[in-house]
Write a protein that holds these residues in place. Structure first.
Motif, PDB file in Angstrom:
ATOM      1  N   ALA A 106      31.292  53.296  31.960  1.00  0.00           N
ATOM      2  CA  ALA A 106      32.596  53.226  32.635  1.00  0.00           C
ATOM      3  C   ALA A 106      32.460  53.265  34.149  1.00  0.00           C
ATOM      4  N   ARG A 107      31.525  54.047  34.669  1.00  0.00           N
ATOM      5  CA  ARG A 107      31.334  54.102  36.120  1.00  0.00           C
ATOM      6  C   ARG A 107      30.865  52.760  36.662  1.00  0.00           C
ATOM      7  N   GLU A 108      29.979  52.116  35.938  1.00  0.00           N
ATOM      8  CA  GLU A 108      29.497  50.796  36.369  1.00  0.00           C
ATOM      9  C   GLU A 108      30.621  49.770  36.321  1.00  0.00           C
ATOM     10  N   ARG A 109      31.506  49.903  35.356  1.00  0.00           N
ATOM     11  CA  ARG A 109      32.638  48.986  35.269  1.00  0.00           C
ATOM     12  C   ARG A 109      33.642  49.247  36.395  1.00  0.00           C
ATOM     13  N   LEU A 110      33.819  50.513  36.748  1.00  0.00           N
ATOM     14  CA  LEU A 110      34.697  50.835  37.873  1.00  0.00           C
ATOM     15  C   LEU A 110      34.176  50.187  39.159  1.00  0.00           C
ATOM     16  N   LEU A 111      32.884  50.300  39.395  1.00  0.00           N
ATOM     17  CA  LEU A 111      32.292  49.693  40.587  1.00  0.00           C
ATOM     18  C   LEU A 111      32.296  48.169  40.481  1.00  0.00           C
ATOM     19  N   GLY A 112      32.210  47.669  39.252  1.00  0.00           N
ATOM     20  CA  GLY A 112      32.221  46.220  39.041  1.00  0.00           C
ATOM     21  C   GLY A 112      33.534  45.571  39.430  1.00  0.00           C
ATOM     22  N   PHE A 114      34.907  45.657  42.201  1.00  0.00           N
ATOM     23  CA  PHE A 114      34.783  45.080  43.531  1.00  0.00           C
ATOM     24  C   PHE A 114      33.869  43.853  43.541  1.00  0.00           C
ATOM     25  N   ASP A 115      33.001  43.748  42.540  1.00  0.00           N
ATOM     26  CA  ASP A 115      32.230  42.514  42.374  1.00  0.00           C
ATOM     27  C   ASP A 115      33.154  41.382  41.927  1.00  0.00           C
ATOM     28  N   ILE A 116      34.115  41.722  41.067  1.00  0.00           N
ATOM     29  CA  ILE A 116      35.100  40.740  40.614  1.00  0.00           C
ATOM     30  C   ILE A 116      35.966  40.288  41.781  1.00  0.00           C
ATOM     31  N   LEU A 117      36.402  41.251  42.602  1.00  0.00           N
ATOM     32  CA  LEU A 117      37.204  40.896  43.769  1.00  0.00           C
ATOM     33  C   LEU A 117      36.419  39.998  44.714  1.00  0.00           C
ATOM     34  N   ALA A 118      35.136  40.283  44.913  1.00  0.00           N
ATOM     35  CA  ALA A 118      34.306  39.460  45.796  1.00  0.00           C
ATOM     36  C   ALA A 118      34.253  38.020  45.286  1.00  0.00           C
ATOM     37  N   GLU A 119      34.180  37.873  43.971  1.00  0.00           N
ATOM     38  CA  GLU A 119      34.187  36.543  43.357  1.00  0.00           C
ATOM     39  C   GLU A 119      35.478  35.798  43.698  1.00  0.00           C
ATOM     40  N   TRP A 120      36.583  36.515  43.630  1.00  0.00           N
ATOM     41  CA  TRP A 120      37.899  35.945  43.958  1.00  0.00           C
ATOM     42  C   TRP A 120      37.977  35.591  45.441  1.00  0.00           C
ATOM     43  N   PHE A 121      37.513  36.493  46.290  1.00  0.00           N
ATOM     44  CA  PHE A 121      37.603  36.283  47.734  1.00  0.00           C
ATOM     45  C   PHE A 121      36.782  35.081  48.208  1.00  0.00           C
ATOM     46  N   ALA A 191      41.878  38.554  53.052  1.00  0.00           N
ATOM     47  CA  ALA A 191      42.761  37.452  53.435  1.00  0.00           C
ATOM     48  C   ALA A 191      42.776  37.262  54.943  1.00  0.00           C
ATOM     49  N   ILE A 192      42.686  38.365  55.677  1.00  0.00           N
ATOM     50  CA  ILE A 192      42.687  38.294  57.139  1.00  0.00           C
ATOM     51  C   ILE A 192      41.358  37.759  57.660  1.00  0.00           C
ATOM     52  N   GLN A 193      40.272  38.257  57.089  1.00  0.00           N
ATOM     53  CA  GLN A 193      38.942  37.893  57.581  1.00  0.00           C
ATOM     54  C   GLN A 193      38.403  36.605  56.975  1.00  0.00           C
ATOM     55  N   ARG A 194      39.014  36.173  55.858  1.00  0.00           N
ATOM     56  CA  ARG A 194      38.505  35.015  55.105  1.00  0.00           C
ATOM     57  C   ARG A 194      37.042  35.247  54.750  1.00  0.00           C
ATOM     58  N   SER A 195      36.801  36.411  54.156  1.00  0.00           N
ATOM     59  CA  SER A 195      35.444  36.840  53.846  1.00  0.00           C
ATOM     60  C   SER A 195      35.461  37.733  52.617  1.00  0.00           C
ATOM     61  N   ALA A 196      34.326  37.760  51.885  1.00  0.00           N
ATOM     62  CA  ALA A 196      34.193  38.654  50.737  1.00  0.00           C
ATOM     63  C   ALA A 196      33.663  40.019  51.151  1.00  0.00           C
ATOM     64  N   ALA A 197      33.359  40.195  52.440  1.00  0.00           N
ATOM     65  CA  ALA A 197      32.781  41.453  52.921  1.00  0.00           C
ATOM     66  C   ALA A 197      33.632  42.681  52.578  1.00  0.00           C
ATOM     67  N   PRO A 198      34.974  42.608  52.652  1.00  0.00           N
ATOM     68  CA  PRO A 198      35.776  43.796  52.318  1.00  0.00           C
ATOM     69  C   PRO A 198      35.544  44.313  50.895  1.00  0.00           C
ATOM     70  N   ALA A 199      35.235  43.432  49.973  1.00  0.00           N
ATOM     71  CA  ALA A 199      34.952  43.869  48.601  1.00  0.00           C
ATOM     72  C   ALA A 199      33.653  44.670  48.558  1.00  0.00           C
ATOM     73  N   ILE A 200      32.685  44.238  49.329  1.00  0.00           N
ATOM     74  CA  ILE A 200      31.404  44.942  49.397  1.00  0.00           C
ATOM     75  C   ILE A 200      31.588  46.304  50.052  1.00  0.00           C
ATOM     76  N   GLU A 201      32.379  46.346  51.125  1.00  0.00           N
ATOM     77  CA  GLU A 201      32.658  47.611  51.813  1.00  0.00           C
ATOM     78  C   GLU A 201      33.409  48.571  50.892  1.00  0.00           C
ATOM     79  N   ALA A 202      34.384  48.055  50.164  1.00  0.00           N
ATOM     80  CA  ALA A 202      35.164  48.889  49.242  1.00  0.00           C
ATOM     81  C   ALA A 202      34.279  49.428  48.123  1.00  0.00           C
TER      82      ALA A 202
END
Length: 212
Positions: A106-112, A114-121, A191-202
């Motif tokens: 479950a912990r790995e899925r919680l962290l995952g 933000f990997d999903i969000l990065a894919e979207w971004f 959306a502001i930065q047009r980058s997937a970096a915020p997902a990595i930071e989160a």
């Protein structure tokens, strides 16, 4: 209208066009017209904002007759709400499906998350969350929109609570709310930065939150 202009903002647009087209043909011209109106509305509202998007803009973008729009939805406001409801439903289906595909505990899925969000971004047509954009623009003055937002948030938080409980965290509700806040922040910043970096930071912040 070119294929690229018709492309939806939802993550499910990639790899789903063929099956979607088959369903539209089976549903007939009315279903096709409805889909075009909804997709054009989401695209325009995310790109230009709701207030700046006129009925004429939607008609031109969708290629659907004005009378069809009013026969199907009655008004621009009703069309926008239907488009947001559809888009949000499709997004949740995609997000929950991707979440279920993550291997691990479950912990790995919680962290995952933000990997999903990065894919979207990383998508070329990412312009933020359509529902969040609408909420910011309306400033909570639209009752029906507020109900849609509350319903969407409730379903997201239910998933966060389930994962947090399975991860055996000390405070399930606090963890769910923290992850929800990290998701929202990453969506806006991306959306502001047009980058997937915020997902990595989160993800890095989420990792620290889950640390013993």
């Amino acid at each position: 209208m070119t294929a690229s202009r018709r492309r939806r903002l939802t993550p499910t647009a990639v790899g789903a066009d063929k099956s979607a087209s088959s369903r539209l043909v089976a549903g007939g011209e009315e279903a096709l017209a409805r889909a075009r109106l909804i997709e054009a509305t989401i695209r325009l509202c995310c790109r230009n904002g709701i207030a700046a998007t006129s009925v004429n803009d939607i008609i031109q973008e969708s290629g659907v007759a004005r009378m069809t729009l009013y026969n199907r939805f009655g008004s621009k406001d009703a069309l926008i709400l239907a488009a947001l409801e559809h888009e949000t439903s499709v997004w949740r289906a995609w997000f929950f499906s991707r979440l279920a595909e993550i291997d691990g505990n479950a912990r790995e899925r919680l962290l995952g998350i933000f990997d999903i969000l990065a894919e979207w971004f990383r998508r070329d047509d990412y312009l933020g969350c359509a529902l969040m954009n609408a909420a910011i623009e309306s400033r909570s003055r639209d009752h029906k929109l507020n109900e849609l937002i509350a319903s969407h948030k409730r379903r997201i938080l239910e998933q966060m609570r389930a994962l947090a409980a399975a991860a055996d965290v000390d405070d399930v509700e606090m963890t769910a709310q923290q992850f929800d806040l990290l998701m929202d922040g990453a969506i806006v910043k991306a959306a502001i930065q047009r980058s997937a970096a915020p997902a990595i930071e989160a993800r890095e912040i989420a990792t620290a939150l889950l640390s013993p």
